[in-house]
Design an enzyme around this catalytic site. Structure first.
Site, PDB file in Angstrom:
ATOM      1  CD  GLN A   1      -1.644   9.871   5.899  1.00 35.13           C
ATOM      2  OE1 GLN A   1      -0.831   9.016   6.595  1.00 35.13           O
ATOM      3  NE2 GLN A   1      -1.365  10.796   5.120  1.00 35.13           N
TER       4      GLN A   1
ATOM      5  CB  SER B   1      -1.550   3.228   1.720  1.00 31.65           C
ATOM      6  OG  SER B   1      -0.324   4.053   1.882  1.00 31.65           O
TER       7      SER B   1
ATOM      8  CD  GLU C   1       3.648  11.532   7.298  1.00 31.40           C
ATOM      9  OE1 GLU C   1       3.443  10.747   8.020  1.00 31.40           O
ATOM     10  OE2 GLU C   1       3.587  11.912   6.115  1.00 31.40           O
TER      11      GLU C   1
ATOM     12  CD  GLU D   1      12.752   1.458  -1.999  1.00 33.93           C
ATOM     13  OE1 GLU D   1      13.412   0.734  -1.664  1.00 33.93           O
ATOM     14  OE2 GLU D   1      11.747   1.945  -1.113  1.00 33.93           O
TER      15      GLU D   1
END
Length: 374
Positions: A122, A125, A240, A359
């Site tokens: 994937q 990020s 996911e 978060e």
């Protein structure tokens, strides 16, 4: 015979002989274990129809219900079968291709995933776009019938063994945030793709940096329309949180059993504070299962962030508890390396970061589920 009974019987029969040594191999923090044997097992699963159970029959699946998928994952975990090497393909990009792909893309990419022949990673990020995924800066431009990609991805799980990567990148010059992003399918074995492993606290390297320096993929290897990548990427993240999480929880139960056994052996279980933490962990694991069953549906919404937040924070606390019950012995490494509880403590620190940090999950719950202002 129910699918659960079929799975149980098949696993018992097939985790023998050449695959007897595969039991218990792999998993988070241990993906280096027995990769070739586990990939052979993945292909074995594919040949016998035990991959991609929820996919339509046209693409080799069984069109299995969510209940049957849960049953398989639970039996798989209960049998101690090895961690899957094809999970990113089967659980993330495969369902996304089914939802957004053209017929040509489905015919090209789905069969090798189902057969366990092509592995995926994937490409989301980046150094400046981790939890803030909309800040993606990797760019791609069309040139001579191909997308030419330049940029960097980081924390890319299993990139060092993957054949393909689904890459979220910016394809509209001057675009910002959620606009102008596209979702490309990129081969990993081409010039212009460099993979650098990242050594973790555990000493292993299942995460990687990936550098794209003029890497190319065919113009047709885009899911959805150019500029519509954010919507496609969010759909992938929804997949996911699927049925496999119920199997994951059986793995958590085994880890908790090991922590409890260690507490009894070291005498930590007689400490009232530690005993309370052990009981709390046991209760919270059952709450985790009940919540997963309550929220399980084919088209998961933002409420699945509750499950991710819950299990990752629970698992991090279990890692801390694993160290506490070992006492001083947990602070020293054996000459042969980390013991399982030490590895649990170190790797579980990552749980609250990968697949969406705690978060960010709290923001999603607040804004999209509870309707609170940004």
């Amino acid at each position: 015979m129910s699918l659960r009974e079929q799975a149980r019987a098949w696993l018992e029969e097939n985790l023998r002989g050449e695959f007897a040594g595969a039991r218990g191999l792999g998993g988070p923090g241990r993906e280096h274990e027995g990769h070739e044997l586990r990939q052979a097992w993945e292909r074995h699963l594919g040949r016998h129809g035990w991959t991609c159970l929820g996919w339509p029959e046209r693409y080799g699946g069984r069109a299995a219900s969510l209940a049957d998928q849960v049953a398989f994952h639970e039996e798989y975990a209960r049998a101690g079968a090895p961690a899957r090497v094809g999970l990113i393909g089967e659980g993330l990009v495969g369902p996304t291709i089914l939802e957004f792909g053209t017929d040509e893309q489905k015919d090209r990419f789905l069969p090798p995933i189902r057969r366990g022949e092509e592995l995926w990673c994937q490409g989301y990020s980046e150094p400046e776009a981790g939890s803030d995924l909309a800040n993606v800066q990797t760019r791609a431009r069309l040139e001579g019938g191909e997308w030419v990609i330049t940029g960097q991805k980081v924390w890319t799980s299993l990139a060092h063994v993957a054949d393909w990567c689904f890459v979220l990148c910016r394809t509209e010059e001057g675009s910002r945030r959620h606009r102008g992003l596209s979702y490309l399918l990129v081969p990993m074995n081409r010039p212009g793709v460099e993979v650098r492993p990242i050594v973790q606290l555990t000493g292993t390297s299942e995460f990687n940096e990936v550098f794209f320096d003029g890497a190319r993929t065919a113009a047709g290897n885009i899911l959805g329309a150019p500029g519509d990548g954010w919507r496609v990427a969010m759909a992938t993240l929804g997949h996911e949180r699927g049925a496999s999480t119920l199997g994951q929880q059986l793995g958590f139960a085994r880890e908790l059993d090991a922590v409890i056994a260690t507490a009894r052996r070291t005498g930590a279980a007689t400490d009232p504070v530690l005993r309370d933490r052990l009981v709390r962990a046991w209760l919270e694991l059952r709450i985790m299962r009940l919540n997963a069953l309550r929220t399980m549906r084919p088209d998961p919404g933002p409420e699945v962030s509750i499950a991710k937040l819950y299990w990752s924070e629970w698992h991090r606390r279990l890692g801390e508890l694993a160290q506490a019950v070992q006492g001083r012995a947990g602070l020293a490494c054996d000459p042969d390396g980390l013991n399982e509880l030490q590895r649990l403590y170190l790797f579980s620190r990552a749980d609250t970061i990968y697949a969406g940090s705690s978060e960010i999950q709290r923001n999603i719950i607040a804004e999209r589920t509870l309707g609170l202002p940004r």
